[in-house]
Write a protein that holds these residues in place. Sequence first.
Motif, PDB file in Angstrom:
ATOM      1  N   ILE A  85      40.369  53.194  53.836  1.00  0.00           N
ATOM      2  CA  ILE A  85      40.237  53.524  52.415  1.00  0.00           C
ATOM      3  C   ILE A  85      40.717  52.358  51.558  1.00  0.00           C
ATOM      4  CG2 ILE A  85      41.325  54.970  50.639  1.00  0.00           C
ATOM      5  CD1 ILE A  85      41.033  57.300  52.767  1.00  0.00           C
ATOM      6  N   GLN A  86      41.807  51.733  51.999  1.00  0.00           N
ATOM      7  CA  GLN A  86      42.323  50.583  51.250  1.00  0.00           C
ATOM      8  C   GLN A  86      41.276  49.469  51.195  1.00  0.00           C
ATOM      9  OE1 GLN A  86      45.202  50.830  49.480  1.00  0.00           O
ATOM     10  NE2 GLN A  86      44.317  48.988  48.531  1.00  0.00           N
ATOM     11  N   LYS A  87      40.600  49.278  52.309  1.00  0.00           N
ATOM     12  CA  LYS A  87      39.547  48.236  52.313  1.00  0.00           C
ATOM     13  C   LYS A  87      38.458  48.582  51.296  1.00  0.00           C
ATOM     14  CE  LYS A  87      35.658  46.530  55.078  1.00  0.00           C
ATOM     15  NZ  LYS A  87      35.465  45.305  54.288  1.00  0.00           N
ATOM     16  N   LEU A  88      38.051  49.841  51.266  1.00  0.00           N
ATOM     17  CA  LEU A  88      36.998  50.235  50.321  1.00  0.00           C
ATOM     18  C   LEU A  88      37.473  50.088  48.879  1.00  0.00           C
ATOM     19  CD1 LEU A  88      35.468  53.402  52.078  1.00  0.00           C
ATOM     20  CD2 LEU A  88      34.591  51.052  52.093  1.00  0.00           C
ATOM     21  N   LYS A  89      38.768  50.360  48.642  1.00  0.00           N
ATOM     22  CA  LYS A  89      39.303  50.168  47.283  1.00  0.00           C
ATOM     23  C   LYS A  89      39.305  48.685  46.934  1.00  0.00           C
ATOM     24  CE  LYS A  89      42.289  54.265  46.895  1.00  0.00           C
ATOM     25  NZ  LYS A  89      43.671  54.782  46.933  1.00  0.00           N
ATOM     26  N   ASP A  90      39.785  47.875  47.869  1.00  0.00           N
ATOM     27  CA  ASP A  90      39.852  46.427  47.625  1.00  0.00           C
ATOM     28  C   ASP A  90      38.463  45.865  47.339  1.00  0.00           C
ATOM     29  OD1 ASP A  90      42.513  46.650  48.140  1.00  0.00           O
ATOM     30  OD2 ASP A  90      42.439  45.759  50.157  1.00  0.00           O
ATOM     31  N   ASP A  91      37.470  46.434  48.005  1.00  0.00           N
ATOM     32  CA  ASP A  91      36.095  45.942  47.819  1.00  0.00           C
ATOM     33  C   ASP A  91      35.393  46.562  46.618  1.00  0.00           C
ATOM     34  OD1 ASP A  91      36.560  44.518  50.097  1.00  0.00           O
ATOM     35  OD2 ASP A  91      35.309  45.762  51.420  1.00  0.00           O
ATOM     36  N   GLY A  92      36.104  47.386  45.893  1.00  0.00           N
ATOM     37  CA  GLY A  92      35.514  48.009  44.701  1.00  0.00           C
ATOM     38  C   GLY A  92      34.512  49.105  45.017  1.00  0.00           C
ATOM     39  N   ARG A  93      34.538  49.659  46.234  1.00  0.00           N
ATOM     40  CA  ARG A  93      33.583  50.712  46.585  1.00  0.00           C
ATOM     41  C   ARG A  93      34.154  52.109  46.345  1.00  0.00           C
ATOM     42  NH1 ARG A  93      29.111  49.178  49.501  1.00  0.00           N
ATOM     43  NH2 ARG A  93      28.258  51.161  48.792  1.00  0.00           N
ATOM     44  N   LEU A  94      35.448  52.179  46.017  1.00  0.00           N
ATOM     45  CA  LEU A  94      36.038  53.474  45.665  1.00  0.00           C
ATOM     46  C   LEU A  94      36.592  53.355  44.257  1.00  0.00           C
ATOM     47  CD1 LEU A  94      38.034  54.516  48.867  1.00  0.00           C
ATOM     48  CD2 LEU A  94      36.191  55.818  47.803  1.00  0.00           C
ATOM     49  N   TYR A  95      36.326  54.335  43.432  1.00  0.00           N
ATOM     50  CA  TYR A  95      36.860  54.285  42.068  1.00  0.00           C
ATOM     51  C   TYR A  95      37.473  55.624  41.668  1.00  0.00           C
ATOM     52  CZ  TYR A  95      32.293  56.305  40.709  1.00  0.00           C
ATOM     53  OH  TYR A  95      31.189  57.095  40.585  1.00  0.00           O
ATOM     54  N   PRO A  96      38.552  55.558  40.854  1.00  0.00           N
ATOM     55  CA  PRO A  96      39.270  56.778  40.498  1.00  0.00           C
ATOM     56  C   PRO A  96      38.541  57.554  39.401  1.00  0.00           C
ATOM     57  CG  PRO A  96      40.337  54.874  39.510  1.00  0.00           C
ATOM     58  CD  PRO A  96      39.187  54.334  40.302  1.00  0.00           C
ATOM     59  N   CYS A  97      38.563  58.876  39.513  1.00  0.00           N
ATOM     60  CA  CYS A  97      37.942  59.751  38.518  1.00  0.00           C
ATOM     61  C   CYS A  97      38.954  60.824  38.115  1.00  0.00           C
ATOM     62  CB  CYS A  97      36.720  60.451  39.117  1.00  0.00           C
ATOM     63  SG  CYS A  97      35.488  59.330  39.781  1.00  0.00           S
ATOM     64  N   TYR A  98      38.808  61.300  36.900  1.00  0.00           N
ATOM     65  CA  TYR A  98      39.810  62.249  36.383  1.00  0.00           C
ATOM     66  C   TYR A  98      39.211  63.576  35.920  1.00  0.00           C
ATOM     67  CZ  TYR A  98      43.094  58.409  36.656  1.00  0.00           C
ATOM     68  OH  TYR A  98      43.880  57.403  37.130  1.00  0.00           O
ATOM     69  N   GLU A  99      37.921  63.757  36.071  1.00  0.00           N
ATOM     70  CA  GLU A  99      37.328  65.005  35.587  1.00  0.00           C
ATOM     71  C   GLU A  99      37.887  66.211  36.347  1.00  0.00           C
ATOM     72  OE1 GLU A  99      35.525  62.424  36.689  1.00  0.00           O
ATOM     73  OE2 GLU A  99      33.940  61.924  35.246  1.00  0.00           O
ATOM     74  N   THR A 100      38.043  67.287  35.637  1.00  0.00           N
ATOM     75  CA  THR A 100      38.406  68.541  36.310  1.00  0.00           C
ATOM     76  C   THR A 100      37.125  69.180  36.845  1.00  0.00           C
ATOM     77  OG1 THR A 100      38.064  69.835  34.312  1.00  0.00           O
ATOM     78  CG2 THR A 100      40.296  68.955  34.670  1.00  0.00           C
ATOM     79  N   ALA A 101      37.323  70.170  37.704  1.00  0.00           N
ATOM     80  CA  ALA A 101      36.173  70.869  38.269  1.00  0.00           C
ATOM     81  C   ALA A 101      35.318  71.488  37.152  1.00  0.00           C
ATOM     82  CB  ALA A 101      36.647  71.946  39.246  1.00  0.00           C
ATOM     83  N   GLU A 102      36.000  72.020  36.122  1.00  0.00           N
ATOM     84  CA  GLU A 102      35.263  72.658  35.014  1.00  0.00           C
ATOM     85  C   GLU A 102      34.424  71.615  34.257  1.00  0.00           C
ATOM     86  OE1 GLU A 102      38.772  73.075  35.254  1.00  0.00           O
ATOM     87  OE2 GLU A 102      38.364  74.847  36.489  1.00  0.00           O
ATOM     88  N   GLU A 103      35.039  70.463  34.012  1.00  0.00           N
ATOM     89  CA  GLU A 103      34.301  69.414  33.297  1.00  0.00           C
ATOM     90  C   GLU A 103      33.068  68.960  34.087  1.00  0.00           C
ATOM     91  OE1 GLU A 103      38.231  67.597  30.995  1.00  0.00           O
ATOM     92  OE2 GLU A 103      37.476  66.644  32.821  1.00  0.00           O
ATOM     93  N   LEU A 104      33.236  68.865  35.391  1.00  0.00           N
ATOM     94  CA  LEU A 104      32.103  68.444  36.225  1.00  0.00           C
ATOM     95  C   LEU A 104      30.999  69.497  36.223  1.00  0.00           C
ATOM     96  CD1 LEU A 104      33.988  66.881  39.266  1.00  0.00           C
ATOM     97  CD2 LEU A 104      32.606  65.664  37.566  1.00  0.00           C
ATOM     98  N   ALA A 105      31.431  70.770  36.262  1.00  0.00           N
ATOM     99  CA  ALA A 105      30.445  71.854  36.263  1.00  0.00           C
ATOM    100  C   ALA A 105      29.647  71.822  34.961  1.00  0.00           C
ATOM    101  CB  ALA A 105      31.147  73.201  36.448  1.00  0.00           C
ATOM    102  N   LEU A 106      30.329  71.541  33.882  1.00  0.00           N
ATOM    103  CA  LEU A 106      29.660  71.493  32.584  1.00  0.00           C
ATOM    104  C   LEU A 106      28.642  70.344  32.530  1.00  0.00           C
ATOM    105  CD1 LEU A 106      29.665  72.846  29.781  1.00  0.00           C
ATOM    106  CD2 LEU A 106      31.275  71.077  29.029  1.00  0.00           C
ATOM    107  N   LYS A 107      29.069  69.179  33.072  1.00  0.00           N
ATOM    108  CA  LYS A 107      28.147  68.032  33.124  1.00  0.00           C
ATOM    109  C   LYS A 107      26.888  68.384  33.903  1.00  0.00           C
ATOM    110  CE  LYS A 107      31.275  64.064  32.908  1.00  0.00           C
ATOM    111  NZ  LYS A 107      31.493  62.683  33.309  1.00  0.00           N
ATOM    112  N   ARG A 108      27.108  69.029  35.027  1.00  0.00           N
ATOM    113  CA  ARG A 108      25.968  69.395  35.875  1.00  0.00           C
ATOM    114  C   ARG A 108      25.009  70.328  35.132  1.00  0.00           C
ATOM    115  NH1 ARG A 108      29.244  69.185  40.519  1.00  0.00           N
ATOM    116  NH2 ARG A 108      30.006  71.284  40.092  1.00  0.00           N
ATOM    117  N   LYS A 109      25.628  71.288  34.461  1.00  0.00           N
ATOM    118  CA  LYS A 109      24.830  72.287  33.746  1.00  0.00           C
ATOM    119  C   LYS A 109      23.969  71.610  32.660  1.00  0.00           C
ATOM    120  CE  LYS A 109      25.622  76.645  31.586  1.00  0.00           C
ATOM    121  NZ  LYS A 109      26.597  77.442  30.871  1.00  0.00           N
ATOM    122  N   THR A 110      24.601  70.690  31.944  1.00  0.00           N
ATOM    123  CA  THR A 110      23.877  69.982  30.887  1.00  0.00           C
ATOM    124  C   THR A 110      22.716  69.177  31.477  1.00  0.00           C
ATOM    125  OG1 THR A 110      26.049  69.753  29.890  1.00  0.00           O
ATOM    126  CG2 THR A 110      24.255  68.539  28.834  1.00  0.00           C
TER     127      THR A 110
END
Length: 444
Positions: A85-110
């Motif tokens: 995982i550290q390698k993927l972070k170092d390579d920029g292939r993993l990125y942090p996200c902060y959405e809650t489950a509700e926020e994601l559900a709303l995005k999907r719905k839209t």
Amino acid sequence: MTVKVRFAPSPTGYMHVGNARTALVTWLFARKNQGIFLLRIDDTDAERSKPEYEQAIEDGLNWMGLDWDEKARQKNRDERYQEAIQKLKDDGRLYPCYETAEELALKRKTQLSRGKPPVYDRGALSLNDEQIKAYEDQGRKAHWRFKMLHDPIEWNDMVRGNVQFQGSDISDPVLIREDGSPLYHICSVIDDVDYKITHVVRGEDHVSNTAAHIQMFEALGAKPPEFAHMTLLADMDGGKLSKRLGGKSLKELREEEGLEPMALISLLAKLGSSDPIDALTDIQPAIDQFDFSKFSRNTPKFDSDELIRLNAKILQQTSYADIKDRLEELGLGDIDESFWNAVHNNLNLLIDLKEWWTVANGPVSPIIEDADYIREAAALLPAAPWDENTWSSWTTQIKEKTGRKGKELFLPLRQAITGMDHGPEMPVLLPLIGSEKVKDRLAA
Ligand code: GLU
């Protein structure tokens, strides 16, 4: 190259018919190719994984006669996962996200309401330091997504043939939970790399996962394995496998139904393939005939009646010596070889033997419609000891005396003696019941 495959169940529930098919097909492929079969317990979900489910997986595989050459589990591999995982972070292939489950559900719905595919919009990639700090100050913790490359993805599936995806059509998968624990996708890929898996066999519900996994293999500097995605089994009405035997766990099929494991193997080894389904008493022909190219992409229907028919055929071919121990488990007392030979052609499931046991030992409720006829027949019963010729000499005499023949002659006798109008052949049944009981039943 040595073939190496894995069967990777999650111990979050009892193993059912669908898992059994994946396990069997994977195992047949391994044995056909003199390969290695790894049993990998996918227990990254600490809350839902239970030791009793893991035990049931092993019991189910043992019952089916599917042995494993190696066993692994995901639980103890966190150090290795964190390193990758550290390698993927170092390579920029993993990125942090902060959405809650509700926020994601709303995005999907839209997205859906606008007729767009519900692909994650990568909103988290444009957060600035201030916004991130604001989330963290609110106590939100990041989950991490894998950044898909928006390139074409293609593989030659052993079942489905050429499969193509566009990286941009796939949501960046979440690989790390808020609590820092890695999820199935990344653990599975890291394990497949580390255990040198050459062929991944699994259900077609994983096809789009595979598109993402291929990019993960590449991001970790590994060559993706070959893939075979099996079409999922359906019930007879085309719905999800849930009815009758198809909806049962292996534990239930074994403990409650008393199914013969070879019946399940006979069906699952061939279902959905171009080979005919025959009752097998030995697994070797299934190994010899196995080939992914024989499996079609149509949804195979799981027929409980067919499973029962196979079970009956297998019991017909089973010798007393091979079934003796299981007969003892039925708790009916001492069942000898002549009893087994008399009834085994009349069983769908081994449990049905109880019915014939009762016919032989009583109590039965004789069916007597023509009392005069039965009285006449009773008077002609030969003297003991009886053997397999007794029935024929008895009925010959009845025939001479009464002029009856065929069904008219035989059926009332069977009904009076067994209380049923079908069953094992009377010549073998008669001596098993014995002269005393037969007399009593005819006199009922
Ligand atoms: N644990 C996963 C499942 O049961 C494994 C899938 C795979 O074979 O990668 O669906």
